[in-house]
Design a protein around this motif. Structure first.
Motif, PDB file in Angstrom:
ATOM      1  N   LEU A   1       0.686  -1.337   0.050  1.00 61.09           N
ATOM      2  CA  LEU A   1       0.025   0.017   0.022  1.00 61.09           C
ATOM      3  C   LEU A   1       0.903   1.457  -0.136  1.00 61.09           C
ATOM      4  CD1 LEU A   1      -3.015  -0.955   2.561  1.00 61.09           C
ATOM      5  CD2 LEU A   1      -2.725  -1.280  -0.146  1.00 61.09           C
TER       6      LEU A   1
ATOM      7  N   THR B   1       3.713   1.569  -1.390  1.00 57.56           N
ATOM      8  CA  THR B   1       4.156   1.740  -2.669  1.00 57.56           C
ATOM      9  C   THR B   1       3.239   2.406  -3.621  1.00 57.56           C
ATOM     10  OG1 THR B   1       5.630  -0.127  -2.307  1.00 57.56           O
ATOM     11  CG2 THR B   1       5.466   0.624  -4.717  1.00 57.56           C
ATOM     12  N   VAL B   2       2.234   1.981  -3.430  1.00 55.48           N
ATOM     13  CA  VAL B   2       0.956   2.410  -4.165  1.00 55.48           C
ATOM     14  C   VAL B   2       0.781   4.015  -3.750  1.00 55.48           C
ATOM     15  CG1 VAL B   2      -1.521   2.110  -4.652  1.00 55.48           C
ATOM     16  CG2 VAL B   2      -0.033  -0.092  -4.451  1.00 55.48           C
ATOM     17  N   ARG B   3       0.851   4.238  -2.553  1.00 53.25           N
ATOM     18  CA  ARG B   3       0.436   5.594  -2.308  1.00 53.25           C
ATOM     19  C   ARG B   3       1.740   6.546  -2.955  1.00 53.25           C
ATOM     20  NH1 ARG B   3      -0.138   3.217   3.106  1.00 53.25           N
ATOM     21  NH2 ARG B   3      -2.181   3.065   3.368  1.00 53.25           N
TER      22      ARG B   3
ATOM     23  N   ALA C   1       3.280   5.867  -5.787  1.00 51.67           N
ATOM     24  CA  ALA C   1       3.023   5.793  -7.212  1.00 51.67           C
ATOM     25  C   ALA C   1       1.690   6.785  -7.497  1.00 51.67           C
ATOM     26  CB  ALA C   1       2.514   4.197  -7.870  1.00 51.67           C
ATOM     27  N   GLN C   2       0.669   6.853  -6.755  1.00 46.41           N
ATOM     28  CA  GLN C   2      -0.400   7.642  -6.969  1.00 46.41           C
ATOM     29  C   GLN C   2      -0.004   9.190  -6.886  1.00 46.41           C
ATOM     30  OE1 GLN C   2      -3.512   8.654  -4.664  1.00 46.41           O
ATOM     31  NE2 GLN C   2      -5.168   8.297  -6.006  1.00 46.41           N
TER      32      GLN C   2
ATOM     33  N   LEU D   1       1.641   9.985  -9.837  1.00 47.04           N
ATOM     34  CA  LEU D   1       0.862   9.894 -10.845  1.00 47.04           C
ATOM     35  C   LEU D   1      -0.090  11.179 -11.330  1.00 47.04           C
ATOM     36  CD1 LEU D   1      -0.255   8.095 -13.620  1.00 47.04           C
ATOM     37  CD2 LEU D   1      -1.929   7.105 -11.968  1.00 47.04           C
ATOM     38  N   MET D   2      -0.627  11.493  -9.929  1.00 45.93           N
ATOM     39  CA  MET D   2      -1.220  12.862  -9.825  1.00 45.93           C
ATOM     40  C   MET D   2      -0.444  13.989 -10.379  1.00 45.93           C
ATOM     41  SD  MET D   2      -3.719  12.614  -6.514  1.00 45.93           S
ATOM     42  CE  MET D   2      -2.594  12.308  -5.296  1.00 45.93           C
ATOM     43  N   ARG D   3       0.902  14.070 -10.057  1.00 48.71           N
ATOM     44  CA  ARG D   3       1.859  15.039 -10.467  1.00 48.71           C
ATOM     45  C   ARG D   3       1.918  15.233 -11.996  1.00 48.71           C
ATOM     46  NH1 ARG D   3       5.499  13.398  -6.663  1.00 48.71           N
ATOM     47  NH2 ARG D   3       6.695  12.465  -8.456  1.00 48.71           N
TER      48      ARG D   3
ATOM     49  N   ARG E   1      -0.224  13.863 -14.065  1.00 49.89           N
ATOM     50  CA  ARG E   1      -1.465  14.061 -14.803  1.00 49.89           C
ATOM     51  C   ARG E   1      -1.452  15.608 -14.939  1.00 49.89           C
ATOM     52  NH1 ARG E   1      -4.899   9.175 -12.240  1.00 49.89           N
ATOM     53  NH2 ARG E   1      -4.464   7.744 -13.945  1.00 49.89           N
TER      54      ARG E   1
ATOM     55  N   TRP F   1       4.018   8.628 -17.753  1.00 50.30           N
ATOM     56  CA  TRP F   1       2.523   7.845 -17.832  1.00 50.30           C
ATOM     57  C   TRP F   1       1.698   8.824 -18.067  1.00 50.30           C
ATOM     58  CZ3 TRP F   1       2.234   2.418 -16.613  1.00 50.30           C
ATOM     59  CH2 TRP F   1       1.157   2.097 -16.835  1.00 50.30           C
TER      60      TRP F   1
ATOM     61  N   HIS G   1      -5.685  17.049  -5.598  1.00 49.70           N
ATOM     62  CA  HIS G   1      -4.928  15.816  -5.130  1.00 49.70           C
ATOM     63  C   HIS G   1      -5.295  15.288  -3.924  1.00 49.70           C
ATOM     64  CE1 HIS G   1      -1.346  16.985  -8.077  1.00 49.70           C
ATOM     65  NE2 HIS G   1      -2.652  16.853  -8.531  1.00 49.70           N
TER      66      HIS G   1
ATOM     67  N   LEU H   1      -8.581   7.469  -2.167  1.00 46.04           N
ATOM     68  CA  LEU H   1      -7.768   6.093  -2.444  1.00 46.04           C
ATOM     69  C   LEU H   1      -7.606   5.506  -0.998  1.00 46.04           C
ATOM     70  CD1 LEU H   1      -6.106   4.365  -3.990  1.00 46.04           C
ATOM     71  CD2 LEU H   1      -4.121   5.548  -3.403  1.00 46.04           C
TER      72      LEU H   1
ATOM     73  N   LEU I   1      -8.822   1.948  -0.025  1.00 48.50           N
ATOM     74  CA  LEU I   1      -7.838   0.757   0.559  1.00 48.50           C
ATOM     75  C   LEU I   1      -8.303   0.330   2.043  1.00 48.50           C
ATOM     76  CD1 LEU I   1      -4.329   2.319  -0.527  1.00 48.50           C
ATOM     77  CD2 LEU I   1      -5.641   0.598  -1.433  1.00 48.50           C
TER      78      LEU I   1
ATOM     79  N   GLN J   1       0.308  -5.412  -4.911  1.00 46.74           N
ATOM     80  CA  GLN J   1       0.964  -4.219  -5.657  1.00 46.74           C
ATOM     81  C   GLN J   1       0.524  -3.806  -6.845  1.00 46.74           C
ATOM     82  OE1 GLN J   1       5.077  -3.078  -4.222  1.00 46.74           O
ATOM     83  NE2 GLN J   1       5.492  -2.981  -6.164  1.00 46.74           N
TER      84      GLN J   1
ATOM     85  N   LEU K   1      -3.179  -2.898  -7.321  1.00 45.04           N
ATOM     86  CA  LEU K   1      -3.371  -1.613  -6.875  1.00 45.04           C
ATOM     87  C   LEU K   1      -2.804  -0.380  -7.753  1.00 45.04           C
ATOM     88  CD1 LEU K   1      -3.506  -1.827  -3.178  1.00 45.04           C
ATOM     89  CD2 LEU K   1      -5.338  -1.361  -4.795  1.00 45.04           C
ATOM     90  N   LEU K   2      -1.561  -0.836  -8.461  1.00 45.39           N
ATOM     91  CA  LEU K   2      -0.934   0.098  -9.394  1.00 45.39           C
ATOM     92  C   LEU K   2      -1.881  -0.009 -10.619  1.00 45.39           C
ATOM     93  CD1 LEU K   2       2.865  -0.671  -8.813  1.00 45.39           C
ATOM     94  CD2 LEU K   2       1.620   1.314  -8.185  1.00 45.39           C
TER      95      LEU K   2
ATOM     96  N   ILE L   1      -5.037   2.297 -10.098  1.00 49.64           N
ATOM     97  CA  ILE L   1      -4.903   3.803 -10.003  1.00 49.64           C
ATOM     98  C   ILE L   1      -4.513   4.165 -11.476  1.00 49.64           C
ATOM     99  CG2 ILE L   1      -4.219   3.915  -7.780  1.00 49.64           C
ATOM    100  CD1 ILE L   1      -1.185   4.345  -8.486  1.00 49.64           C
TER     101      ILE L   1
END
Lengths: 467, 183
Positions: free
Chosen positions: A87, A89-91, A93-94, A97-99, A101, A132, B6, B13, B17, B43, B46-47, B50
């Motif tokens: 989780l 790592t996902v945070r 990554a998010q 990604l927001m940056r 976008r 991305w 953001h 999110l 979660l 992982q 979830l990647l 998102i």
């Protein structure tokens, strides 16, 4: 090696585990297989536990999670730490990604200011463009332009593909990059299909398939590709193949509880049946779409379903019923600002009027629609409307009007370089009109020929279709 | 999620979660996914989510379905690796030139002993594949299967063979006991 030697050469526990985990080389695997085949019961005792666990896992993964399973959470405390790491790592990554976008529109603007060759150089050499977020935005824009400007849509998909190809696996998961590339290829395939480049579309679909095989295996991505592939099959008249693919996509979307995508795929299925000249079956699916789709969320979907349903009713001779649906259809079309959409509405109305024997009103409407299509340069649609008009002239015995109509249509078709089969059909029609040999049967045959040619000829701009 | 700030996206999110993590644990537990692999599965999923969250209408349903699917594919791919290993080993040993005829004979003998323990419909297929070295389309022709279905049937037969090797091996009157009784 003798049987005794084979049996005594037990693989070490590590080797056996390596075999079960898929970590051995081919020659090491071969030795283990040979040993197991010889019937070593002690090694089998070790492998059995692994196999049973695998079978249990497979059974559990297929089963539904019932209420009695709620208590399982307590047994999973060993998963707390791994999940927490995942989780986190996902945070991160998010956040990244927001940056990306947020920055993507400016990057897209910068890149758009350059010619294609310079764009390629920028993407390849400047890390700023290797994100991305930018790839995603290019794909979104490509999709948005697929009908209004399919050539630009294709170029954007190609650029998105280029960006995806240079994304760093150190930053993004390699398998996710493959999924993104697969998506870019599928968008490119769709644009090429709309441009009637069917060979190019097939090639792109093959590339997309290969990327998805290297990717995460996400069925959602596969479903998207199935939809694109089905659309290509439909354009090529391969309706059964299209329907089979759509069924697979629908099954996937249902599992994901995505009613919107299910509705879209069901619409495509209905349209495939329509193209296959099976309106009675098609109607079933259009009605299903109207039950599934939310008009406020997806008005275009509802419009397409309603439009196609009305057309099918009329084709089946249920003109009164089609007429009763017209006010609702007009209301839906009014929300669309698309000029072509209005023309198609008027065309359906004209066809219903003809079915109701209101020939004068039908004729006026057909002429209006024909003029509109001619202004848009849609030769196939001009031909088809003209054939509707021809039916009226034929019924009235207006042979001179029929001759003139046939000549006009032929001239328009020649100026737009339509498909050879369509041209042959129109020449046949013109010749028949000259010698007053036109029949309803002949008109129907020519309509069928033009419709088939239209599928493979002009860019498919009708609002009845998707994706 | 498009159009949200953001912070709002991050909060959304986190809420998601919180809602799905217990469900993930249940699915992973029931599916017997090893802990060291569970982290990678979650992982990656979830990647993937998102990256396409704006297209997902029902995130919880989507994630639940996706997690179950990933667990299924996890075990399927491991099972596939095993039968591919068995298949490659047998193809190489029985159909390609061998260094020692004795080795090949021994392997063929062992294979023949296993065959009766495999479902009837698989025996002919596997005999043609390993005994005669026929390609799938040739096997299809011999057995009257279509070319598209023969590979699916072959996979099932290879799975059955692999299972026999790893789980059932030989019955009580298998080679081990024979040797002991002869001695």
């Amino acid at each position: 090696m003798s049987w005794e030697e084979t049996m005594s050469a037990h693989p070490s526990p590590d080797t056996l585990t390596g075999f079960l985990d898929g970590r051995l080389s081919r020659s090491e695997n071969a030795q283990v297989v040979s040993h197991l085949l010889a019937g070593c019961s002690s090694c089998r005792r070790q492998t059995e536990a692994h196999w049973r666990r695998m079978e249990e896992g497979l059974r559990a993964a297929r089963a539904k999670i019932g209420e009695e399973e709620e208590g399982l959470a307590a047994a999973s405390s060993g998963l707390d730490a791994p999940l927490a790491r995942a989780l986190e790592t996902v945070r991160q990554a998010q956040a990244r990604l927001m940056r990306e976008r947020s920055e993507a529109p400016k990057l897209a603007e910068r890149i758009a200011a350059h010619p294609h060759s310079r764009q390629v150089t920028l993407v390849r050499n400047s890390r700023r463009f290797q994100t991305w977020g930018l790839c995603e935005l290019l794909l979104k824009r490509s999709y948005g332009l697929r009908y209004d400007n399919p050539r630009m849509g294709a170029e954007l998909a190609e650029l998105a593909l280029l960006v995806a190809e240079v994304l760093s696996p150190a930053t993004y998961e390699a398998s996710l990059i493959e999924d993104l590339k697969g998506r870019a290829w599928s968008y490119l395939a769709n644009s090429r299909r709309i441009l009637a480049d069917f060979r190019g579309a097939r090639e792109a679909i093959a590339e997309a398939t290969a990327c998805l095989e290297r990717g995460t295996g996400d069925p959602f991505e596969r479903a998207g590709l199935l939809i694109v592939s089905a659309a290509l099959d439909r354009c090529r008249g391969e309706f059964l193949e299209a329907i089979q693919k759509l069924d697979r996509a629908i099954a996937i979307y249902r599992k994901y509880n995505d009613h919107g995508q299910v509705a879209q795929a069901v619409l495509d299925k209905g349209y495939a049946y329509m193209r296959a000249e099976k309106p009675r079956v098609a109607m079933r699916y259009f009605r299903e779409v109207l039950e599934l789709a939310d008009p406020s969320e997806n008005p275009q979907l509802v419009l397409c379903a309603e439009h196609n349903l009305t057309m099918c009713l009329n084709e089946l001779g249920r003109h009164e019923e089609a007429w009763t649906r017209l006010p609702r259809l007009k209301e839906l079309h009014q929300r669309s600002s698309d000029q072509l959409s209005q023309l198609r509405l008027r065309w359906v109305e004209a066809q219903i009027l003809l079915g109701l024997d209101r020939a004068d009103e039908a004729e006026a409407a057909f002429r209006e629609v024909r003029e509109g299509f001619a202004e848009e340069g849609l030769a196939y649609d001009v031909a088809l409307v003209s054939l509707d008009l021809a039916t009226i002239h034929l019924r009235r015995g207006e042979t001179a009007d029929l001759r003139q109509l046939a000549t006009e249509v032929l001239d328009i078709a020649r100026s737009r370089s339509v498909d050879r089969d369509a041209m042959a059909a129109l020449i046949l029609f013109a010749n028949a009109a000259k010698v007053e040999q036109v029949t309803i049967g002949l008109i129907q045959e020519i309509v069928a020929a033009i419709s088939r040619a239209r599928v493979e000829g002009e860019p498919d701009l009708s609002p009845e279709r998707s994706p | 999620m498009a159009g949200q700030s953001h912070q709002a996206q991050s909060e959304a999110l986190e809420q998601l979660l919180d809602a799905v993590t217990p469900r993930f644990k249940r699915i992973l537990c029931r599916s017997r996914i090893p802990e060291q692999d569970a982290e990678d599965l979650v992982q990656e999923l979830l990647l993937s989510y998102i990256s396409k969250s704006s297209e997902v209408r029902d995130p919880q349903a989507w994630l639940t379905a996706a997690m179950k699917y990933r667990c299924l594919m996890y075990w399927r791919s491991r099972r596939r690796r095993l039968w591919v290993a068995v298949d490659e080993a047998l193809l190489e040993a029985m159909t390609e030139p061998a260094e020692s005829d004795a080795d090949r004979l021994a392997l063929a003998h062992d294979f023949d002993r296993v065959l009766p323990q495999i479902p009837q419909r698989c025996r002919s297929l596997l005999q043609l594949r390993y005994g005669l070295g026929l390609k799938p389309r040739e096997v299809a022709r011999e057995l009257g299967y279509s070319r598209t279905s023969v590979w699916n049937i072959t996979k099932r037969c290879l799975t059955a063979l692999t299972r026999r090797l790893l789980v059932a091996g030989y019955d009580e009157l298998g080679r081990d006991d024979e040797r002991a009784s002869v001695a």
